[in-house]
Write an enzyme that holds these catalytic residues in place. Sequence first.
Site, mmCIF file in Angstrom:
data_model
loop_
_atom_site.group_PDB
_atom_site.id
_atom_site.type_symbol
_atom_site.label_atom_id
_atom_site.label_comp_id
_atom_site.label_asym_id
_atom_site.label_seq_id
_atom_site.Cartn_x
_atom_site.Cartn_y
_atom_site.Cartn_z
ATOM 1 N N ASP A 129 0.843 -1.204 0.000
ATOM 2 C CA ASP A 129 0.000 0.000 0.000
ATOM 3 C C ASP A 129 0.875 1.250 0.000
ATOM 4 O O ASP A 129 2.030 1.211 0.433
ATOM 5 C CB ASP A 129 -0.866 0.040 1.273
ATOM 6 C CG ASP A 129 -1.990 -0.987 1.250
ATOM 7 O OD1 ASP A 129 -2.295 -1.546 0.181
ATOM 8 O OD2 ASP A 129 -2.567 -1.223 2.330
ATOM 9 N N ARG A 179 -1.242 -0.783 -8.432
ATOM 10 C CA ARG A 179 -2.643 -0.463 -8.118
ATOM 11 C C ARG A 179 -2.743 1.063 -8.164
ATOM 12 O O ARG A 179 -2.006 1.755 -7.442
ATOM 13 C CB ARG A 179 -3.028 -0.960 -6.730
ATOM 14 C CG ARG A 179 -4.424 -0.464 -6.301
ATOM 15 C CD ARG A 179 -4.621 -0.496 -4.781
ATOM 16 N NE ARG A 179 -4.581 -1.822 -4.235
ATOM 17 C CZ ARG A 179 -4.187 -2.085 -2.981
ATOM 18 N NH1 ARG A 179 -3.794 -1.118 -2.172
ATOM 19 N NH2 ARG A 179 -4.173 -3.326 -2.529
HETATM 20 P P1 FDA Z 1 -14.240 9.205 -4.809
HETATM 21 O O1 FDA Z 1 -13.706 9.550 -3.465
HETATM 22 O O2 FDA Z 1 -14.453 10.291 -5.786
HETATM 23 O O3 FDA Z 1 -15.597 8.396 -4.584
HETATM 24 C C1 FDA Z 1 -16.425 7.984 -5.651
HETATM 25 C C2 FDA Z 1 -17.713 7.465 -5.047
HETATM 26 O O4 FDA Z 1 -17.441 6.249 -4.321
HETATM 27 C C3 FDA Z 1 -18.342 8.386 -4.009
HETATM 28 O O5 FDA Z 1 -19.186 9.319 -4.610
HETATM 29 C C4 FDA Z 1 -19.066 7.421 -3.103
HETATM 30 O O6 FDA Z 1 -20.307 7.047 -3.683
HETATM 31 C C5 FDA Z 1 -18.177 6.213 -3.107
HETATM 32 N N1 FDA Z 1 -17.238 6.215 -1.978
HETATM 33 C C6 FDA Z 1 -15.915 6.470 -2.001
HETATM 34 N N2 FDA Z 1 -15.379 6.333 -0.771
HETATM 35 C C7 FDA Z 1 -16.391 6.001 0.053
HETATM 36 C C8 FDA Z 1 -16.486 5.724 1.442
HETATM 37 N N3 FDA Z 1 -15.420 5.753 2.248
HETATM 38 N N4 FDA Z 1 -17.693 5.418 1.964
HETATM 39 C C9 FDA Z 1 -18.790 5.350 1.173
HETATM 40 N N5 FDA Z 1 -18.770 5.607 -0.159
HETATM 41 C C10 FDA Z 1 -17.589 5.922 -0.709
HETATM 42 N N6 FDA Z 1 -5.363 5.093 -0.797
HETATM 43 C C11 FDA Z 1 -4.063 5.325 -0.513
HETATM 44 O O7 FDA Z 1 -3.697 6.475 -0.285
HETATM 45 N N7 FDA Z 1 -3.168 4.287 -0.482
HETATM 46 C C12 FDA Z 1 -3.527 3.011 -0.768
HETATM 47 O O8 FDA Z 1 -2.686 2.117 -0.731
HETATM 48 C C13 FDA Z 1 -4.885 2.761 -1.086
HETATM 49 N N8 FDA Z 1 -5.326 1.507 -1.365
HETATM 50 C C14 FDA Z 1 -6.609 1.325 -1.850
HETATM 51 C C15 FDA Z 1 -7.022 0.074 -2.276
HETATM 52 C C16 FDA Z 1 -8.274 -0.084 -2.862
HETATM 53 C C17 FDA Z 1 -8.681 -1.428 -3.351
HETATM 54 C C18 FDA Z 1 -9.141 1.036 -3.009
HETATM 55 C C19 FDA Z 1 -10.478 0.914 -3.679
HETATM 56 C C20 FDA Z 1 -8.762 2.251 -2.526
HETATM 57 C C21 FDA Z 1 -7.506 2.412 -1.924
HETATM 58 N N9 FDA Z 1 -7.109 3.639 -1.416
HETATM 59 C C22 FDA Z 1 -5.802 3.843 -1.090
HETATM 60 C C23 FDA Z 1 -8.121 4.696 -1.151
HETATM 61 C C24 FDA Z 1 -8.253 5.663 -2.304
HETATM 62 O O9 FDA Z 1 -7.099 6.445 -2.396
HETATM 63 C C25 FDA Z 1 -9.473 6.596 -2.143
HETATM 64 O O10 FDA Z 1 -9.326 7.333 -0.974
HETATM 65 C C26 FDA Z 1 -10.796 5.862 -2.093
HETATM 66 O O11 FDA Z 1 -10.817 4.797 -2.985
HETATM 67 C C27 FDA Z 1 -11.953 6.814 -2.479
HETATM 68 O O12 FDA Z 1 -11.762 7.305 -3.763
HETATM 69 P P2 FDA Z 1 -12.604 6.842 -5.054
HETATM 70 O O13 FDA Z 1 -11.606 6.510 -6.102
HETATM 71 O O14 FDA Z 1 -13.543 5.776 -4.716
HETATM 72 O O15 FDA Z 1 -13.315 8.151 -5.549
#
Ligand code: FDA
Length: 302
Positions: A129, A179
């Site tokens: 990560d 990732r």
């Molecule tokens: P965005 O934040 O724009 O969200 C899009 C939509 O998804 C929102 O409108 C909502 O509907 C839904 N959503 C997102 N987060 C939600 C929540 N917490 N609760 C409810 N609904 C939610 N970060 C990092 O810094 N280091 C890492 O190693 C990782 N590893 C990682 C692994 C995996 C498998 C994922 C999916 C994510 C990570 N992350 C991470 C976290 C990532 O950086 C980010 O903070 C979250 O995925 C939220 O961003 P989105 O891309 O979903 O978009």
Amino acid sequence: MRALLLFLAHREGFKNFILRFKIFQKAAWRFVAGETLDDAIRVVRDANRLRMRGTLDLLGENTRSRADAINAVREVFTMLDRIRDEKVDCNVSVKLTQLGLDLDADFCRSNLEEIVRRARACESFVRVDMEDSIYTQRTLDIVQKVHTVLDNVGTVVQAYLYRTAQDVAGLLEAGVTIRLCKGAYLEPETVAFKKKRDTDANFLKMTRQLLQSGLYHAIATHDECIIEATKAFVRAQNIPRERFEFQMLYGVRRHLQQKLAQEGFNVRIYIPYGRRWYPYFMRRLAERPANLFFVVRNFFKG
Ligand code: FDA
């Protein structure tokens, strides 16, 4: 609100205060599989039944002693052995600060190498990560070093960092699988985009680059616009679905996870477990303030 929650994620005093309230623990179980490996394996099985893979994360970060880092290594060994014995479709994710990055980079590298070696023996894979930007360079250096010895290790890049395009180029050149995520930490404007639309644009740009690289990468997001754009891109470029995977977090947008799996895309769920859930939970609250209102509403309901 986001900045405040991320600030509080690293404040021991606030943590001790908040953990007195059972409601916060109850709310955390939406994002955390449970406290034990048994709980986590149950969730992996459920995901596998729905044609989704898992990546298990033993919660814990910023380990303060060598003994704690070595204990974490042992627990990851147990996790890998259990995944192999239970024959579940799952790999592992680790954080380098849990393996002693704050203490000594060489000690941390050797801990990671031991884990990757054990994973190799179990025919598994280790994803490192990415944490705050103060750790980015050291994380990349350690991953690349271990990757020259054992190639079943990959890492994460964060689309909100200005440096990411350069990091992606370096990792691709070294053949390291990636990732891609947006980024979950509190970062200053000197290193990271502050506007969502800039992060999203960078995410899409990096997605296209990864998908055309020929390596097997992971697009980690719950953002439907980005997911739809990714689907359209692979269609247009004739990139087979088995050449990449979507990844999402346990407890976030479950319907979307299942829909993608039903459409025939590879989907992997990030499944955290363990007692040290507080900073992880605070990052999930910060991503969506509505989550906090949900906790507060239930708190007053009693
Ligand atoms: P965005 O934040 O724009 O969200 C899009 C939509 O998804 C929102 O409108 C909502 O509907 C839904 N959503 C997102 N987060 C939600 C929540 N917490 N609760 C409810 N609904 C939610 N970060 C990092 O810094 N280091 C890492 O190693 C990782 N590893 C990682 C692994 C995996 C498998 C994922 C999916 C994510 C990570 N992350 C991470 C976290 C990532 O950086 C980010 O903070 C979250 O995925 C939220 O961003 P989105 O891309 O979903 O978009």
